[in-house]
Design an enzyme around this catalytic site. Structure first.
Site, mmCIF file in Angstrom:
data_model
loop_
_atom_site.group_PDB
_atom_site.id
_atom_site.type_symbol
_atom_site.label_atom_id
_atom_site.label_comp_id
_atom_site.label_asym_id
_atom_site.label_seq_id
_atom_site.Cartn_x
_atom_site.Cartn_y
_atom_site.Cartn_z
ATOM 1 N N ASP A 11 0.587 1.585 -0.825
ATOM 2 C CA ASP A 11 0.226 2.951 -0.517
ATOM 3 C C ASP A 11 -0.923 3.349 -1.451
ATOM 4 O OD1 ASP A 11 0.663 5.640 0.600
ATOM 5 O OD2 ASP A 11 1.340 6.111 -1.427
ATOM 6 N N ASP A 13 -2.235 7.263 -2.038
ATOM 7 C CA ASP A 13 -2.018 8.551 -2.702
ATOM 8 C C ASP A 13 -0.677 8.570 -3.438
ATOM 9 O OD1 ASP A 13 -4.415 9.858 -1.581
ATOM 10 O OD2 ASP A 13 -3.362 9.625 0.321
ATOM 11 N N LYS A 186 3.851 4.564 8.815
ATOM 12 C CA LYS A 186 5.064 4.315 8.039
ATOM 13 C C LYS A 186 6.053 5.448 8.250
ATOM 14 C CE LYS A 186 2.564 4.234 4.310
ATOM 15 N NZ LYS A 186 2.093 4.181 2.906
ATOM 16 N N ASP A 211 5.078 5.313 -3.379
ATOM 17 C CA ASP A 211 5.686 6.386 -4.161
ATOM 18 C C ASP A 211 6.650 7.235 -3.343
ATOM 19 O OD1 ASP A 211 4.032 9.364 -3.622
ATOM 20 O OD2 ASP A 211 3.285 7.518 -2.726
#
Length: 263
Positions: A11, A13, A186, A211
């Site tokens: 990922d 961000d 996702k 995250d």
């Protein structure tokens, strides 16, 4: 087992960057992956940018990338729309970059309420205005058309905290029209499958890093690969006490993961 990993699906961000700032340890991690003959692919749900835009952003970061370095929710959505709707007309609520990405696949895209629209698509739109919300609410309320969205993320991490993401935009629309979209990004396992097919690595060699438990980690679980959560974005250590999306590994930061791999 962690040191056997060769394909790292990351990922962006909240995992390796916040806005335009890299999180400490990211460059060292990338260098490590290349040093072992591995590959990193960024599987972001952020649909505000096209792959071309991400390439320019990562060049500024000093991270070596090309078109094969990204499988974004925009890309996955474009592939899905091309397969299902071909040349039929599709209404899109999204950024100019997202619309440009869809048009690159020669999709029949409109931002107007044309009569022959068969599907409405919503992306994470940081150029959002109320006219866009009104238009899609009218379409979904008055016409029998399909409803697609890029990703269910409720918030996107920033340097100061969070801003509403695509999932929150769709929740706002749902309150008005009582409809939920089909989410393409996702946690859909298709993202992992695309990366495995593209690279030839096995599931055992693959690690999803993110995250967010309900998208990043859930995507890895759905795709049958190991996962690692980092606590520099949405997820916290407290979240691990009561979640159905339990990661294989957890690390405070990408730097901690790098140190575990490299030393």
């Amino acid at each position: 087992m962690l040191k056997d990993k060769k394909l790292f699906l990351l990922d962006i961000d909240g995992t390796i960057a916040l806005d335009t700032t890299l999180i400490d340890g990211t460059l060292e991690f990338m260098d490590y992956v290349l040093s072992i003959g591995g590959k990193y692919i960024f599987i972001t749900n952020n649909s505000t940018k096209s792959i071309e835009d991400y390439i320019m952003k990562f060049d500024d970061f000093g991270i070596k990338v090309d078109k094969t370095s990204f499988v974004t929710s925009s890309y996955a959505t474009a592939i899905y729309l091309k397969e299902v709707y071909k040349d039929k007309k599709i209404f899109v609520l999204g950024t100019k970059s997202f619309i440009k990405e869809l048009k690159r696949f020669e999709l029949n895209i409109t931002e107007d309420k044309d009569e022959d629209i068969v599907c409405a698509v919503v992306g994470f739109d940081n150029e959002l205005n109320y006219k866009k919300i009104e238009d899609i609410c009218e379409l979904l309320s008055t016409r029998d058309i399909d409803y697609i969205a890029t990703n269910p993320d409720l918030v996107c991490p920033t340097s100061f905290g969070f801003v509403p993401d695509c999932g929150s935009i769709c929740e706002m629309i749902e309150n008005a029209v009582k409809r939920q979209p089909l989410y393409i990004g996702k946690p859909n396992k298709t993202i992992v499958e695309m990366c495995l097919e593209q690279t030839g690595f096995t599931k055992e060699q693959t690690l999803v890093i993110g995250d967010r438990l309900y998208t990043d980690i859930a995507c890895g679980i759905n795709g049958g690969v190991d996962t690692a959560v980092v606590f520099t974005g949405e997820a916290t250590k407290e979240d691990l006490k009561d979640t159905e999306f339990r990661p294989t590994y957890s690390f405070s930061t990408i730097k901690e993961l790098y140190e575990k791999l490299a030393f």
